[in-house]
Write a protein that holds these residues in place. Sequence first.
Motif, PDB file in Angstrom:
ATOM      1  N   GLY A  69     -67.228 -16.966  23.230  1.00 43.87           N
ATOM      2  CA  GLY A  69     -67.667 -16.717  24.513  1.00 43.87           C
ATOM      3  C   GLY A  69     -69.098 -16.914  24.740  1.00 43.87           C
ATOM      4  O   GLY A  69     -69.644 -17.675  25.715  1.00 43.87           O
ATOM      5  N   TRP A  70     -69.932 -16.234  23.791  1.00 40.78           N
ATOM      6  CA  TRP A  70     -71.330 -16.661  23.598  1.00 40.78           C
ATOM      7  C   TRP A  70     -71.562 -17.897  23.286  1.00 40.78           C
ATOM      8  O   TRP A  70     -72.575 -18.634  23.981  1.00 40.78           O
ATOM      9  CB  TRP A  70     -71.916 -15.584  22.537  1.00 40.78           C
ATOM     10  N   ARG A  98     -73.665 -20.451  25.783  1.00 37.97           N
ATOM     11  CA  ARG A  98     -74.949 -21.023  25.247  1.00 37.97           C
ATOM     12  C   ARG A  98     -75.091 -22.635  25.719  1.00 37.97           C
ATOM     13  O   ARG A  98     -76.027 -23.149  25.967  1.00 37.97           O
ATOM     14  CB  ARG A  98     -74.897 -20.853  23.855  1.00 37.97           C
ATOM     15  N   MET A  99     -73.848 -23.072  25.697  1.00 36.20           N
ATOM     16  CA  MET A  99     -73.589 -24.702  26.040  1.00 36.20           C
ATOM     17  C   MET A  99     -73.539 -24.975  27.193  1.00 36.20           C
ATOM     18  O   MET A  99     -73.549 -26.092  27.870  1.00 36.20           O
ATOM     19  CB  MET A  99     -72.308 -24.989  25.106  1.00 36.20           C
TER      20      MET A  99
END
Length: 144
Positions: free
Chosen positions: A27-28, A32-33
């Motif tokens: 999820g992070w 971030r992308m």
Amino acid sequence: MPDLSQIPGIFLALQVGASLLAILGLGWLARRMGLGGDPRIADEMHARTLADDAIYGFDVQAVALDRARIGALVRDSHDRVMLIRQHGSHFAAREITSHAGIRLDGRFLTITTQDKRFGTITLDLGDQAQVWAASLRRLGSKAK
């Protein structure tokens, strides 16, 4: 050290913990992308850029943004009209060549393109809805 296979509770807790960490990590990474999310058309300049991305050299002269910023109508200097709408986490655009499939309901303009995969969209154009509906009625009626 005790054999973990003989202690099912600890093994299950470790497996659940590792799975939870993996999910949070993915999820992070996705955030971030810049994946997912709820894209909106930021402003008229963004709509102009999207139109130029769809048809290179589309010289936008007029823009009507949906109030929720999920779609827009743009007109170029040759009176071509393009509909831009959300498509997943991106935007898609189609040139509107006919007034068929266009319905005005107060401040809402419902547009169905000839491309069935593009679907139907209802734009809340406010006071501009009637002006755009009237101009779209002229599409397809000009001799080329």
